[in-house]
Design a protein around this motif. Sequence first.
Motif, PDB file in Angstrom:
ATOM      1  N   HIS A  27       0.909  -1.158  -0.099  1.00 13.49           N
ATOM      2  CA  HIS A  27       0.032  -0.082  -0.075  1.00 13.49           C
ATOM      3  C   HIS A  27       0.732   1.424  -0.136  1.00 13.49           C
ATOM      4  O   HIS A  27       0.697   2.183  -0.800  1.00 13.49           O
ATOM      5  N   ARG A  28       1.979   1.091   0.895  1.00 11.22           N
ATOM      6  CA  ARG A  28       2.677   2.447   0.882  1.00 11.22           C
ATOM      7  C   ARG A  28       3.689   2.627  -0.403  1.00 11.22           C
ATOM      8  O   ARG A  28       3.737   3.753  -1.096  1.00 11.22           O
ATOM      9  N   GLY A  31       1.302   3.779  -2.908  1.00 12.54           N
ATOM     10  CA  GLY A  31       1.154   5.128  -2.899  1.00 12.54           C
ATOM     11  C   GLY A  31       2.015   6.175  -3.304  1.00 12.54           C
ATOM     12  O   GLY A  31       1.660   7.196  -3.983  1.00 12.54           O
ATOM     13  N   VAL A  32       3.383   5.849  -3.062  1.00 13.37           N
ATOM     14  CA  VAL A  32       4.347   6.473  -3.615  1.00 13.37           C
ATOM     15  C   VAL A  32       4.372   6.239  -4.958  1.00 13.37           C
ATOM     16  O   VAL A  32       4.620   7.496  -5.877  1.00 13.37           O
ATOM     17  N   LEU A  34       2.110   6.038  -6.960  1.00 19.12           N
ATOM     18  CA  LEU A  34       1.061   6.720  -7.645  1.00 19.12           C
ATOM     19  C   LEU A  34       1.454   8.442  -7.707  1.00 19.12           C
ATOM     20  O   LEU A  34       1.046   9.249  -8.622  1.00 19.12           O
ATOM     21  N   GLY A  35       2.048   8.772  -6.689  1.00 17.96           N
ATOM     22  CA  GLY A  35       2.555  10.119  -6.689  1.00 17.96           C
ATOM     23  C   GLY A  35       3.329  10.464  -7.875  1.00 17.96           C
ATOM     24  O   GLY A  35       3.328  11.488  -8.460  1.00 17.96           O
ATOM     25  N   THR A  38       1.565  10.382 -11.192  1.00 16.65           N
ATOM     26  CA  THR A  38       0.790  11.797 -11.366  1.00 16.65           C
ATOM     27  C   THR A  38       1.334  12.731 -12.012  1.00 16.65           C
ATOM     28  O   THR A  38       0.808  13.578 -12.799  1.00 16.65           O
ATOM     29  N   LEU A  78      -2.692   1.788  -9.179  1.00 17.59           N
ATOM     30  CA  LEU A  78      -4.042   2.572  -8.864  1.00 17.59           C
ATOM     31  C   LEU A  78      -5.171   1.723  -8.206  1.00 17.59           C
ATOM     32  O   LEU A  78      -5.700   2.058  -7.154  1.00 17.59           O
ATOM     33  N   HIS A  81      -4.240   0.164  -4.805  1.00 21.17           N
ATOM     34  CA  HIS A  81      -4.301   1.184  -3.586  1.00 21.17           C
ATOM     35  C   HIS A  81      -5.775   1.554  -3.502  1.00 21.17           C
ATOM     36  O   HIS A  81      -6.114   1.718  -2.118  1.00 21.17           O
ATOM     37  N   LEU A  82      -6.601   1.232  -4.621  1.00 14.78           N
ATOM     38  CA  LEU A  82      -8.036   1.653  -4.176  1.00 14.78           C
ATOM     39  C   LEU A  82      -8.531   0.628  -3.217  1.00 14.78           C
ATOM     40  O   LEU A  82      -9.261   0.888  -2.511  1.00 14.78           O
ATOM     41  N   GLY A  85      -7.376   0.398  -0.108  1.00  9.06           N
ATOM     42  CA  GLY A  85      -7.643   1.628   0.562  1.00  9.06           C
ATOM     43  C   GLY A  85      -9.074   1.424   0.975  1.00  9.06           C
ATOM     44  O   GLY A  85      -9.348   2.020   2.354  1.00  9.06           O
ATOM     45  N   ILE A  86      -9.856   0.752   0.333  1.00  8.86           N
ATOM     46  CA  ILE A  86     -11.352   0.497   0.637  1.00  8.86           C
ATOM     47  C   ILE A  86     -11.203  -0.329   2.010  1.00  8.86           C
ATOM     48  O   ILE A  86     -11.980  -0.107   2.962  1.00  8.86           O
ATOM     49  N   HIS A  88      -8.788  -0.123   3.954  1.00 12.08           N
ATOM     50  CA  HIS A  88      -8.371   0.675   5.325  1.00 12.08           C
ATOM     51  C   HIS A  88      -9.931   1.343   5.818  1.00 12.08           C
ATOM     52  O   HIS A  88      -9.974   1.733   7.094  1.00 12.08           O
ATOM     53  N   LEU A  89     -10.619   1.879   4.964  1.00 11.84           N
ATOM     54  CA  LEU A  89     -11.925   2.608   5.299  1.00 11.84           C
ATOM     55  C   LEU A  89     -12.778   1.924   6.400  1.00 11.84           C
ATOM     56  O   LEU A  89     -13.360   2.144   7.027  1.00 11.84           O
TER      57      LEU A  89
HETATM   58  C1  HEM Z   1      -3.221   9.029  -7.588  1.00 16.69           C
HETATM   59  C2  HEM Z   1      -3.966   8.889  -6.333  1.00 16.69           C
HETATM   60  C3  HEM Z   1      -3.502   8.623  -5.103  1.00 16.69           C
HETATM   61  C4  HEM Z   1      -2.093   8.805  -4.512  1.00 16.69           C
HETATM   62  C5  HEM Z   1      -1.053   9.663  -5.223  1.00 16.69           C
HETATM   63  C6  HEM Z   1      -2.190   8.225  -3.143  1.00 16.69           C
HETATM   64  C7  HEM Z   1      -0.904   8.156  -2.249  1.00 16.69           C
HETATM   65  C8  HEM Z   1      -0.938   7.856  -1.086  1.00 16.69           C
HETATM   66  C9  HEM Z   1       0.129   7.913  -0.210  1.00 16.69           C
HETATM   67  C10 HEM Z   1       1.536   8.398  -0.482  1.00 16.69           C
HETATM   68  C11 HEM Z   1      -0.150   7.200   0.992  1.00 16.69           C
HETATM   69  C12 HEM Z   1       0.850   7.039   2.197  1.00 16.69           C
HETATM   70  C13 HEM Z   1       1.198   5.600   2.241  1.00 16.69           C
HETATM   71  C14 HEM Z   1       2.019   5.523   3.369  1.00 16.69           C
HETATM   72  O1  HEM Z   1       2.920   6.411   4.098  1.00 16.69           O
HETATM   73  O2  HEM Z   1       1.953   4.424   4.024  1.00 16.69           O
HETATM   74  C15 HEM Z   1      -1.557   7.068   0.895  1.00 16.69           C
HETATM   75  C16 HEM Z   1      -2.352   6.665   1.921  1.00 16.69           C
HETATM   76  C17 HEM Z   1      -3.827   5.980   1.860  1.00 16.69           C
HETATM   77  N1  HEM Z   1      -4.443   5.921   0.751  1.00 16.69           N
HETATM   78 FE1  HEM Z   1      -3.718   6.799  -1.131  1.00 16.69          FE
HETATM   79  N2  HEM Z   1      -3.345   7.812  -2.773  1.00 16.69           N
HETATM   80  C18 HEM Z   1      -4.089   7.878  -3.812  1.00 16.69           C
HETATM   81  C19 HEM Z   1      -5.312   7.173  -4.131  1.00 16.69           C
HETATM   82  C20 HEM Z   1      -6.158   6.749  -3.231  1.00 16.69           C
HETATM   83  C21 HEM Z   1      -7.492   6.017  -3.269  1.00 16.69           C
HETATM   84  C22 HEM Z   1      -7.988   6.204  -4.543  1.00 16.69           C
HETATM   85  C23 HEM Z   1      -7.661   5.430  -2.138  1.00 16.69           C
HETATM   86  C24 HEM Z   1      -9.096   4.768  -2.012  1.00 16.69           C
HETATM   87  C25 HEM Z   1      -9.705   4.494  -1.029  1.00 16.69           C
HETATM   88  C26 HEM Z   1      -6.619   5.694  -1.230  1.00 16.69           C
HETATM   89  C27 HEM Z   1      -6.687   5.248   0.119  1.00 16.69           C
HETATM   90  C28 HEM Z   1      -5.640   5.534   1.048  1.00 16.69           C
HETATM   91  C29 HEM Z   1      -5.752   5.163   2.603  1.00 16.69           C
HETATM   92  C30 HEM Z   1      -6.794   4.849   3.176  1.00 16.69           C
HETATM   93  C31 HEM Z   1      -4.404   5.667   2.970  1.00 16.69           C
HETATM   94  C32 HEM Z   1      -4.049   5.427   4.295  1.00 16.69           C
HETATM   95  C33 HEM Z   1      -3.315   4.154   4.758  1.00 16.69           C
HETATM   96  C34 HEM Z   1      -2.669   4.111   6.084  1.00 16.69           C
HETATM   97  O3  HEM Z   1      -3.392   4.408   7.030  1.00 16.69           O
HETATM   98  O4  HEM Z   1      -1.815   3.637   6.258  1.00 16.69           O
HETATM   99  N3  HEM Z   1      -5.647   6.337  -1.766  1.00 16.69           N
HETATM  100  N4  HEM Z   1      -2.106   7.258  -0.484  1.00 16.69           N
END
Ligand code: HEM
Length: 129
Positions: A27-28, A31-32, A34-35, A38, A78, A81-82, A85-86, A88-89
Amino acid sequence: MANIERPLSPHLQIYKPQITMVTSITHRITGVALGVGTLLLAWWLIAAATGPEAYEVVSQFLASWFGRLVMFGFTWALFYHLCNGIRHLFWDAGKGFELPTMRKTGMAAIIASVVLTLLTWVVAYGIGG
Ligand code: HEM
């Protein structure tokens, strides 16, 4: 100071990989990724606003095998992470913390991300070639 043998807290070389840690680390990483991805999207939009020559450069890159590989990776990142991410929700709502549930939802997120990525590419190739 004498060399005292103190206990070490567990780290990556000690832990046996488990689905919970793998999904969390991924997930992490996604996330990076995706950044970074982008920035590619921004490049594409800026080129479209700049003019046909600039847009052609981006199109050529995206149509190359390397560009497609990057876009494929971006699509998977994407969707993964989606989906995760769900997950996580649900945790944020206090649900799904039991270990068997964690394992099932983790596998579901991985499988769903792969299926959604393949579906997207099949549809994209079907429409655009
Ligand atoms: C291009 C779009 C996105 C980017 C650039 C992005 C980027 C990131 C980054 C960098 C983190 C931090 C990860 C970490 O340090 O562990 C993160 C966490 C998170 N992202 Fe995204 N994200 C995107 C889209 C989404 C989408 C679509 C969801 C859908 C639900 C989502 C849900 C989450 C959640 C829930 C976390 C928190 C995870 C935690 O608590 O450890 N993100 N995201």
